[in-house]
Design a protein around this motif. Structure first.
Motif, PDB file in Angstrom:
ATOM      1  N   ASP A 134       0.822  -1.228   0.000  1.00 36.86           N
ATOM      2  CA  ASP A 134       0.000   0.000   0.000  1.00 36.86           C
ATOM      3  C   ASP A 134       0.850   1.269   0.000  1.00 36.86           C
ATOM      4  OD1 ASP A 134      -2.656  -0.741  -0.187  1.00 36.86           O
ATOM      5  OD2 ASP A 134      -2.772  -1.260   1.938  1.00 36.86           O
ATOM      6  N   ARG A 135       2.114   1.126  -0.383  1.00 37.46           N
ATOM      7  CA  ARG A 135       3.036   2.232  -0.212  1.00 37.46           C
ATOM      8  C   ARG A 135       3.614   2.680  -1.556  1.00 37.46           C
ATOM      9  NH1 ARG A 135       6.103  -1.471   1.615  1.00 37.46           N
ATOM     10  NH2 ARG A 135       7.483  -1.731  -0.147  1.00 37.46           N
ATOM     11  N   CYS A 136       3.692   1.739  -2.510  1.00 39.88           N
ATOM     12  CA  CYS A 136       4.389   2.044  -3.766  1.00 39.88           C
ATOM     13  C   CYS A 136       3.411   2.558  -4.821  1.00 39.88           C
ATOM     14  CB  CYS A 136       5.036   0.784  -4.326  1.00 39.88           C
ATOM     15  SG  CYS A 136       6.100  -0.051  -3.153  1.00 39.88           S
ATOM     16  N   PRO A 137       3.744   3.654  -5.499  1.00 35.48           N
ATOM     17  CA  PRO A 137       2.947   4.042  -6.656  1.00 35.48           C
ATOM     18  C   PRO A 137       2.956   2.912  -7.686  1.00 35.48           C
ATOM     19  CG  PRO A 137       4.622   5.704  -6.164  1.00 35.48           C
ATOM     20  CD  PRO A 137       4.894   4.544  -5.273  1.00 35.48           C
ATOM     21  N   LEU A 138       1.793   2.676  -8.311  1.00 30.09           N
ATOM     22  CA  LEU A 138       1.678   1.617  -9.311  1.00 30.09           C
ATOM     23  C   LEU A 138       1.364   2.270 -10.655  1.00 30.09           C
ATOM     24  CD1 LEU A 138      -0.701  -1.489  -8.878  1.00 30.09           C
ATOM     25  CD2 LEU A 138       0.319  -0.739 -11.008  1.00 30.09           C
ATOM     26  N   VAL A 139       2.246   2.079 -11.628  1.00 31.19           N
ATOM     27  CA  VAL A 139       2.016   2.684 -12.939  1.00 31.19           C
ATOM     28  C   VAL A 139       1.611   1.626 -13.960  1.00 31.19           C
ATOM     29  CG1 VAL A 139       3.442   4.735 -12.572  1.00 31.19           C
ATOM     30  CG2 VAL A 139       4.541   2.655 -13.407  1.00 31.19           C
ATOM     31  N   ASP A 140       0.437   1.834 -14.550  1.00 29.92           N
ATOM     32  CA  ASP A 140      -0.051   0.958 -15.621  1.00 29.92           C
ATOM     33  C   ASP A 140       0.389   1.605 -16.921  1.00 29.92           C
ATOM     34  OD1 ASP A 140      -1.429  -0.608 -17.408  1.00 29.92           O
ATOM     35  OD2 ASP A 140      -3.407   0.170 -16.876  1.00 29.92           O
ATOM     36  N   THR A 141       1.303   0.937 -17.634  1.00 31.18           N
ATOM     37  CA  THR A 141       1.945   1.556 -18.790  1.00 31.18           C
ATOM     38  C   THR A 141       1.414   0.975 -20.095  1.00 31.18           C
ATOM     39  OG1 THR A 141       3.720  -0.079 -18.812  1.00 31.18           O
ATOM     40  CG2 THR A 141       4.065   1.861 -17.441  1.00 31.18           C
ATOM     41  N   TRP A 142       0.829   1.812 -20.925  1.00 33.20           N
ATOM     42  CA  TRP A 142       0.352   1.346 -22.226  1.00 33.20           C
ATOM     43  C   TRP A 142       1.365   1.705 -23.304  1.00 33.20           C
ATOM     44  CZ3 TRP A 142      -0.159   3.433 -27.002  1.00 33.20           C
ATOM     45  CH2 TRP A 142      -0.765   2.609 -27.978  1.00 33.20           C
ATOM     46  N   TRP A 143       1.708   0.715 -24.096  1.00 36.31           N
ATOM     47  CA  TRP A 143       2.533   0.944 -25.282  1.00 36.31           C
ATOM     48  C   TRP A 143       2.520  -0.317 -26.121  1.00 36.31           C
ATOM     49  CZ3 TRP A 143       7.878  -1.086 -25.486  1.00 36.31           C
ATOM     50  CH2 TRP A 143       8.237  -1.834 -24.347  1.00 36.31           C
ATOM     51  N   GLN A 144       3.301  -0.351 -27.190  1.00 37.58           N
ATOM     52  CA  GLN A 144       3.295  -1.470 -28.137  1.00 37.58           C
ATOM     53  C   GLN A 144       4.697  -1.663 -28.723  1.00 37.58           C
ATOM     54  OE1 GLN A 144       0.653   0.647 -31.012  1.00 37.58           O
ATOM     55  NE2 GLN A 144      -0.781  -0.995 -30.550  1.00 37.58           N
ATOM     56  N   THR A 145       4.889  -2.807 -29.368  1.00 36.69           N
ATOM     57  CA  THR A 145       6.138  -3.026 -30.095  1.00 36.69           C
ATOM     58  C   THR A 145       6.369  -1.846 -31.048  1.00 36.69           C
ATOM     59  OG1 THR A 145       5.643  -5.385 -30.017  1.00 36.69           O
ATOM     60  CG2 THR A 145       7.407  -4.699 -31.502  1.00 36.69           C
ATOM     61  N   GLU A 146       5.295  -1.378 -31.646  1.00 37.61           N
ATOM     62  CA  GLU A 146       5.389  -0.284 -32.616  1.00 37.61           C
ATOM     63  C   GLU A 146       5.835   1.026 -31.978  1.00 37.61           C
ATOM     64  OE1 GLU A 146       2.915  -2.366 -32.271  1.00 37.61           O
ATOM     65  OE2 GLU A 146       2.133  -3.034 -34.209  1.00 37.61           O
ATOM     66  N   THR A 147       5.370   1.298 -30.778  1.00 35.76           N
ATOM     67  CA  THR A 147       5.666   2.618 -30.188  1.00 35.76           C
ATOM     68  C   THR A 147       7.074   2.648 -29.607  1.00 35.76           C
ATOM     69  OG1 THR A 147       4.794   2.144 -27.970  1.00 35.76           O
ATOM     70  CG2 THR A 147       3.215   2.960 -29.619  1.00 35.76           C
ATOM     71  N   GLY A 148       7.667   1.481 -29.381  1.00 35.28           N
ATOM     72  CA  GLY A 148       9.055   1.403 -28.913  1.00 35.28           C
ATOM     73  C   GLY A 148       9.217   1.680 -27.431  1.00 35.28           C
ATOM     74  N   SER A 149       8.471   2.651 -26.921  1.00 39.09           N
ATOM     75  CA  SER A 149       8.565   2.991 -25.505  1.00 39.09           C
ATOM     76  C   SER A 149       7.174   3.356 -24.984  1.00 39.09           C
ATOM     77  CB  SER A 149       9.558   4.134 -25.298  1.00 39.09           C
ATOM     78  OG  SER A 149       9.123   5.284 -25.988  1.00 39.09           O
ATOM     79  N   ILE A 150       7.098   3.505 -23.669  1.00 37.43           N
ATOM     80  CA  ILE A 150       5.814   3.773 -23.007  1.00 37.43           C
ATOM     81  C   ILE A 150       5.219   5.084 -23.523  1.00 37.43           C
ATOM     82  CG2 ILE A 150       4.735   4.257 -20.765  1.00 37.43           C
ATOM     83  CD1 ILE A 150       7.055   2.527 -19.524  1.00 37.43           C
ATOM     84  N   MET A 151       3.942   5.049 -23.822  1.00 32.58           N
ATOM     85  CA  MET A 151       3.239   6.226 -24.338  1.00 32.58           C
ATOM     86  C   MET A 151       2.251   6.797 -23.326  1.00 32.58           C
ATOM     87  SD  MET A 151       3.991   6.762 -27.694  1.00 32.58           S
ATOM     88  CE  MET A 151       5.694   6.593 -27.194  1.00 32.58           C
ATOM     89  N   ILE A 152       1.504   5.919 -22.677  1.00 32.01           N
ATOM     90  CA  ILE A 152       0.455   6.367 -21.763  1.00 32.01           C
ATOM     91  C   ILE A 152       0.711   5.715 -20.409  1.00 32.01           C
ATOM     92  CG2 ILE A 152      -2.036   6.439 -21.326  1.00 32.01           C
ATOM     93  CD1 ILE A 152      -2.474   6.137 -24.313  1.00 32.01           C
ATOM     94  N   SER A 153       0.824   6.530 -19.383  1.00 27.30           N
ATOM     95  CA  SER A 153       1.119   6.013 -18.048  1.00 27.30           C
ATOM     96  C   SER A 153       1.009   7.150 -17.041  1.00 27.30           C
ATOM     97  CB  SER A 153       2.549   5.453 -18.022  1.00 27.30           C
ATOM     98  OG  SER A 153       2.968   5.245 -16.686  1.00 27.30           O
ATOM     99  N   PRO A 154       0.631   6.813 -15.812  1.00 26.91           N
ATOM    100  CA  PRO A 154       0.754   7.832 -14.772  1.00 26.91           C
ATOM    101  C   PRO A 154       2.236   8.161 -14.570  1.00 26.91           C
ATOM    102  CG  PRO A 154      -0.499   5.908 -14.004  1.00 26.91           C
ATOM    103  CD  PRO A 154       0.132   5.534 -15.310  1.00 26.91           C
ATOM    104  N   LEU A 155       2.537   9.321 -13.997  1.00 28.46           N
ATOM    105  CA  LEU A 155       3.887   9.600 -13.502  1.00 28.46           C
ATOM    106  C   LEU A 155       3.830   9.385 -11.987  1.00 28.46           C
ATOM    107  CD1 LEU A 155       4.969  12.803 -15.493  1.00 28.46           C
ATOM    108  CD2 LEU A 155       5.812  10.450 -15.763  1.00 28.46           C
TER     109      LEU A 155
END
Ligand code: WT7
Length: 665
Positions: free
Chosen positions: A419-440
């Motif tokens: 209950d202490r660590c921020p949890l980031v759900d990261t959306w991206w694809q092989t095509e995008t190469g890197s994370i595109m949508i995610s909380p900071l």
């Protein structure tokens, strides 16, 4: 590709009721790498924002150009600069006094361990690069890598990058057939493999699959025309067939080579790697990424999304290097950032179900990145297992690969993250190469099940059929509206397919293939694929490719495949097959058919694609124009009442399928 139907995600039901939100603690926010100002800065600076990120890399010749979009949809970023990926990931750290920092804590499945510092990595990649050059490899050549998750996989990738060769990593769960297809398409000159790897306490052979792939076979009457050499790492020590003149041991070529190697500087747009991924048709697409933009994207996102503090953090991404997640968040992103990482060879339950938590405790992992399917498996095994280990070193958690259902998100946050660590759900694809949508993690108040916001510098939209943005509370398709540095540069040797697949639905918008919804706050919720692509345990599989594999078996007259929702794997492959009346050897119960066809799929595509369920039916529902109505089959597979059948050519087909299933077939 035209789609006759749309995927409905199991997460949809939750979206209307989910109201929980978890803001970052003041302590976390105060020390975070990224603050809210980054959004404003990116909005003001435009492409120059990316240039600022790119300048964190080491360039041999600094770039003066930022984005060239004149040949859209193929972007050129930082095109007049030169650099080397391996130099940035390895040598630079040694040069700047970080050589003693651990790059990898390797943990083999049998319990063997290896610690590699950045200085060790520099020696290893230099020897490997010299070894590759001694085999005749040079800038621009393609190299297929088919290895277990061992340090040599990372070293091989970086050694290719070091000499300007282009790697094409093929995940070890793919068949000889799939490997051959990828070797042929990329025209690889060299295959790097191992005798085998450790999987669930056994030795899983890899080299025989390479032998089969290169030789003449069912679908390719000739041996490979391009592969000249096979470089073999000794991992398990199992007996290995040897082709004199073609096969060479890694320890004979790489070990004795010089520890000094000067990286070959390449233009920013020089291809770094090809990675094959399933599309909506039968043949996988060879997506390729180039050097400068890709490295900019992965290093920037790794720093801001995971809040990496390279001096103190221990980062663990549980993905395999055979997937884009491993490329971007084991090899290139973290290493450019000088991270200390864990690399684990095996499965989560070997020799016991607490292995991962034991590893986190042992190496004091502080940032952990994994997939929802793994989380749901651990939920099934029970929270008493992680409770036995000290997980207090963790401070950031990440999720990737498929939509994470709020229950799994909450469990991950509470049981693993205390209950202490921020949890980031990261959306991206092989095509995008890197994370595109995610909380900071130091900025965003996170919501269970939502990837929420485009990262600073990234422009995402949820649009309708016409490409117009939908308002808060509405659903549609996810699109990316501006070019970004780590975007794919195309499909290897097939520009028309690249344009058709991603850029033809709406002009100037990148079509991701995912459904999405904006909530009342404007946050983005991903709803799963809207095309004929399935997502099984975070792995992308094509329904069409599976259908091809099934009908290539002599018993099968016709096959239709759907991804049905599955409690653990997100989706599971369910195949409906029509068996030939003259299928000698198939018994009436369908049991033999099921066994034979699962094997067939393993042989054609790989064990990872084996259907969970195979149902023998008398007919497959089709539209009047002959398209399989997967929506109806998905209703059957998910035990729902079958929806609208009015567009079916013969509406009695669905009754027959249901009757067949009810009678226990
Ligand atoms: C597809 C891309 C990129 C890493 C692994 C998969 C799905 C990925 C999420 C997420 C919802 C997600 C999408 C996407 N996906 N991450 N956080 N939430 N869906 O890479 O094999 O290229 O697959 O995975 O459907 O299009 P990939």
């Amino acid at each position: 590709m035209a789609n006759d139907d749309q995927t409905q995600s199991p997460t949809l039901e939750n979206l209307h009721t989910e109201t929980r939100s978890f803001p970052p603690s003041d302590e976390f926010a105060a020390q975070a790498n990224a603050t809210a100002e980054l959004y404003a800065q990116a909005a003001t600076d435009g492409p120059e924002f990316w240039a600022e990120q790119a300048r964190r890399l080491h360039w041999e010749k600094p770039f003066t150009e930022v984005l060239d979009w004149s040949d859209a949809p193929v972007a050129r970023w930082f095109a007049d600069g030169t650099l080397n990926a391996c130099d940035n990931a390895v040598d630079r750290h040694v040069r700047e006094g970080r050589g003693d920092r651990v790059a990898f804590h390797f943990e083999g499945e049998p319990g063997d361990t290896r610690t590699l510092t950045y200085a060790d990595m520099q020696r290893e990649v230099s020897k490997a690069a010299n070894g590759l050059e001694s085999l005749g490899l040079t800038k621009g050549d393609r190299v297929a890598i088919y290895l277990p998750q061992i340090p040599e996989a990372v070293i091989a990738m970086l050694a290719c990058a070091r000499i300007g060769a282009i790697h094409s990593v093929v995940f070890g769960g793919f068949s000889a057939e799939s490997l051959r297809q990828r070797i042929d398409d990329a025209e690889a000159k060299l295959v790097i493999t191992a005798d085998g790897g450790n999987r669930r306490g056994a030795h899983l052979a890899l080299k025989p699959l390479v032998d089969a792939a290169i030789a003449a076979g069912d679908h390719h009457p000739e041996p490979s025309a391009t592969v000249e050499k096979v470089l073999v790492v000794k991992r398990t020590g199992q007996d290995t067939h040897w082709v004199e003149g073609r096969d060479t041991w890694w320890h004979d070529v790489v070990e004795p080579a010089s520890e000094i190697h000067v990286p070959v500087m390449v233009e920013a747009e020089h291809p770094l790697f090809i990675l094959y991924t399933s599309g909506t048709t039968g043949t996988p697409k060879g997506l390729f990424h180039t050097t400068g933009g890709y490295l900019t994207g992965v290093s920037y996102t790794h720093r801001v999304v995971f809040d990496l503090k390279p001096e103190t953090d221990v980062f663990w991404c549980s993905a395999d290097v055979g997937w884009i997640t491993g490329h971007s968040y084991i090899v290139y992103g973290p290493m450019i950032n000088g991270a200390t990482q864990v690399l684990y060879e095996g499965t989560p339950n070997t020799p016991h179900q607490g292995r991962w938590w034991e590893i986190i405790e042992k190496y004091k992992v502080s940032i952990f990145y994994t997939a929802p399917t793994a989380i749901r498996t651990f939920m099934k095994w029970g929270e008493a297992i992680p409770a036995k280990f000290d997980l207090t070193s963790l401070r950031v958690l990440g999720s990737v690969g498929e939509p994470i259902n709020p229950e799994a998100w909450m469990w991950y946050r509470r049981v693993i993250g205390g209950d202490r660590c921020p949890l980031v759900d990261t959306w991206w694809q092989t095509e995008t190469g890197s994370i595109m949508i995610s909380p900071l993690p130091g900025v965003t108040a996170t919501k269970p099940g939502s990837a929420q916001v485009a990262l600073p510098g990234v422009s995402a939209a949820v649009v309708d059929d016409h490409g117009d943005e939908v308002g808060p509370g509405h659903g549609g398709y996810l699109a990316l509206t501006e070019p970004w540095p780590s975007m794919l540069r195309g499909i290897w040797n097939d520009r028309p397919r690249y344009e058709r697949t991603y850029w033809s639905r709406w002009p100037h918008l990148y079509f991701a293939g995912d459904g999405a919804k904006r909530d009342a706050d404007g946050d983005i919720w991903l709803l799963g694929r809207v095309d004929d692509v399935m997502n099984i345990s975070g792995h992308r599989l094509s329904t069409t490719e599976l259908e091809h594999a099934l009908v290539s078996h002599p018993w099968v007259a016709e096959a239709a495949v759907v991804g049905a929702s599955d409690e653990t794997t997100g989706q599971a492959v369910v195949a409906f097959v029509v068996v030939r009346s003259d299928a000698a050897g198939a018994d009436a119960s369908g049991h033999d058919v099921s066994v034979a066809l699962r094997e067939q799929v393993a042989k054609e595509i790989g064990p990872l694609a084996k259907p969970r369920t195979i149902l023998v039916v008398s007919e497959v529902p089709k539209t009047r124009s002959g398209k399989i109505m997967r929506r109806l089959l998905r209703d059957v597979a998910e035990h729902r009442p079958v929806g609208d059948v009015t567009t079916l050519a013969d509406s009695s087909v669905m009754d027959a399928i249901r009757e067949g299933l009810d009678s226990g077939k």
